[in-house]
Motif scaffolding. Structure first.
Motif, PDB file in Angstrom:
ATOM      1  N   SER A  73       0.845  -1.189   0.000  1.00  0.00           N
ATOM      2  CA  SER A  73       0.000   0.000   0.000  1.00  0.00           C
ATOM      3  C   SER A  73       0.881   1.240   0.000  1.00  0.00           C
ATOM      4  O   SER A  73       1.791   1.360   0.825  1.00  0.00           O
ATOM      5  CB  SER A  73      -0.906   0.014   1.229  1.00  0.00           C
ATOM      6  OG  SER A  73      -1.584   1.264   1.327  1.00  0.00           O
ATOM      7  N   ARG A 120      -0.622   4.495  -0.140  1.00  0.00           N
ATOM      8  CA  ARG A 120      -1.685   5.500  -0.095  1.00  0.00           C
ATOM      9  C   ARG A 120      -1.145   6.914   0.145  1.00  0.00           C
ATOM     10  O   ARG A 120      -1.522   7.866  -0.564  1.00  0.00           O
ATOM     11  CB  ARG A 120      -2.694   5.116   0.996  1.00  0.00           C
ATOM     12  CG  ARG A 120      -3.762   6.156   1.251  1.00  0.00           C
ATOM     13  CD  ARG A 120      -4.809   5.637   2.215  1.00  0.00           C
ATOM     14  NE  ARG A 120      -4.274   5.327   3.538  1.00  0.00           N
ATOM     15  CZ  ARG A 120      -4.101   6.223   4.495  1.00  0.00           C
ATOM     16  NH1 ARG A 120      -4.384   7.500   4.267  1.00  0.00           N
ATOM     17  NH2 ARG A 120      -3.642   5.861   5.688  1.00  0.00           N
ATOM     18  N   GLY A 157      -7.430   4.151  -1.370  1.00  0.00           N
ATOM     19  CA  GLY A 157      -6.023   3.786  -1.266  1.00  0.00           C
ATOM     20  C   GLY A 157      -5.472   3.430  -2.629  1.00  0.00           C
ATOM     21  O   GLY A 157      -6.185   3.462  -3.636  1.00  0.00           O
ATOM     22  N   ASN A 166      -2.546   0.509  -4.351  1.00  0.00           N
ATOM     23  CA  ASN A 166      -1.744  -0.664  -4.014  1.00  0.00           C
ATOM     24  C   ASN A 166      -0.993  -1.186  -5.229  1.00  0.00           C
ATOM     25  O   ASN A 166      -1.500  -1.141  -6.358  1.00  0.00           O
ATOM     26  CB  ASN A 166      -2.650  -1.782  -3.490  1.00  0.00           C
ATOM     27  CG  ASN A 166      -3.520  -1.320  -2.350  1.00  0.00           C
ATOM     28  OD1 ASN A 166      -3.074  -1.215  -1.219  1.00  0.00           O
ATOM     29  ND2 ASN A 166      -4.786  -1.024  -2.651  1.00  0.00           N
TER      30      ASN A 166
END
Length: 429
Positions: free
Chosen positions: A352, A354, A404, A406
């Motif tokens: 991730s 983000r 988010g 990824n």
């Protein structure tokens, strides 16, 4: 005596049933609201009519794109108030039918109608895309991509800078440069894919050619980049030629479903899968799986939304769908991983990043605002306003963990189960 702003401020509070934490400056010069709060500029009565005829996010977006609404000063605090504290009221939100049973709400609506003037619905701005279904055919995908990317390469040069990478950068620190962070992101992808000289890479959604050029120049691979945007392809081909890489990089205007010259050693898909759609995602994953050789790797870099308790009730963001990414659909990370696995992939790593996208978007907004006049000359005022609102709101959405992004590394394992990865997978860090 000018009184539009006090009336409007009071009516908005009556509608919301809560204090309106912004200052309003109206078309007659009047002002009302907290003196130190961000100022919402209501330039004309048409802005009020837009909100009456299309309450909520889409009405606000139409007024913004048309220039009927504006924000004075820093855009981020204003958007934070509007999106996080006013319109997004979660389980406490009332339906319109419930609200209309409230005499106070009905009285506020009548007051806004009087303030708005003649009740004629304003036409949506010309930048708005109008369609009713998410088909994700080759034709509709091509039209959607063209709407978003064929805005003008010079406009994207203003926003993206020399790297011409339109996806999340990878930051070592918040003080770094956008160019360094985008280079580091491309290098991270190359390392995750274990690219070495002589290998063959398919870059799905190649944009303006940055990933293809970096992979060929820095890692000696042969690259096929595909895009549905003719403007992107023309720009990418020129960059490839200028870099002296025409013998190793081919840029095609081609749908991923039409690629038939596999197998490839590796596939990168960076910021493209959001366009695929839920109905087509398993097909997308299956096509890429079939194009990889056994042991080949896929790096799927994709924005994700948060899952809902009731996934059947999920609705596409009206502003994004109408003005930014027509037919774009975000899925939860778990859904994406499941679909990749259903297609035959073994998912080996998920990272991730983000916070990195929030930093990236803020840099893009800063570049747009710093060269605003040239951006307007290039793409038009409406389009420039769309991108400023979209990117600033998206930065806040990433910062607030509403969405988010990824990087999912997946492998087409061999018949014997070999994945070809080191025992300690994250050797690229």
């Amino acid at each position: 005596m000018p009184d539009a702003a006090p009336r409007l401020h009071a009516l908005v509070e009556q509608l919301l049933g809560a204090p309106f934490p912004m200052r309003i400056r109206a078309w007659d010069g009047s002002q009302a609201g907290p003196p130190d709060a961000p100022t919402l500029v209501v330039r004309n009565r048409r802005a009020v009519r837009r909100l009456l005829f299309k309450p909520g996010e889409l009405g606000m977006a139409r007024a913004w794109v048309a220039g009927d609404l504006d924000v004075e000063g820093d855009l981020y605090p204003a958007l934070d108030l509007l999106s996080g504290r006013i319109w997004d009221r979660g389980e406490d939100a009332r339906t319109l039918a419930e609200a209309l049973r409230d005499p106070s709400f009905r009285a506020a609506v009548r007051g806004l109608v009087r303030l708005a003037g003649p009740p004629l619905p304003p036409a949506p701005p010309r930048e708005e895309v109008r369609r009713t279904t998410h088909l994700h055919t080759r034709r509709t995908d091509r039209r959607a991509v063209s709407h978003h990317y064929d805005v003008g390469n010079d406009f994207y040069e203003i926003v993206l800078g020399p790297s011409m990478v339109y996806s999340c950068a990878y930051w070592e620190s918040a003080d770094g440069t956008l160019e360094d962070a985008q280079r580091d992101k491309l290098e991270l992808v190359c390392r995750k894919l274990a690219l070495t000289p002589g290998r063959r890479l398919l870059d799905v959604g190649c944009g303006w050619g940055s990933m293809a050029i970096h992979a060929a120049r820095e890692h000696g691979v042969s690259v096929v980049g595909i895009t549905l945007s003719r403007e992107q392809a023309a720009y990418a081909r020129k960059r490839v030629a200028d870099a002296g890489l025409a013998d190793r990089v081919e840029i095609r205007v081609q749908d991923y479903r039409d690629v038939a010259d596999g197998p490839y050693h590796a596939i990168s898909s960076i910021g493209m899968a959001e366009h695929v759609g839920a109905e087509r995602y398993l097909e997308y994953a299956g096509v890429l799986h079939a194009l990889l050789e056994p042991g080949g790797r896929l790096l799927n870099h994709q924005i994700a939304r948060r899952p809902q308790r009731d996934e059947t009730a999920y609705e596409v963001d009206e502003f994004i769908d109408a003005y930014v990414f027509p037919d774009g659909e975000l899925a939860p990370l778990g859904t994406t991983v499941t679909q990749l696995e259903r297609a035959g992939f073994e998912v080996r790593d998920v990272e991730s990043i983000r916070e990195h996208y929030a930093l990236t978007l803020r840099r893009w907004v800063a570049r747009l605002e710093a060269d605003w006049r040239r951006a307007v000359r290039s793409a038009g005022a409406g389009r420039a306003r769309v991108w400023r609102l979209y990117m600033a709101a998206s930065a806040l959405a990433f910062e607030r963990n509403r969405i988010g992004v990824n990087q999912v590394l997946a492998v087409r394992t061999t018949d014997s189960g070999t994945a070809g990865l080191p025992l300690r997978t994250r050797t690229w860090n």
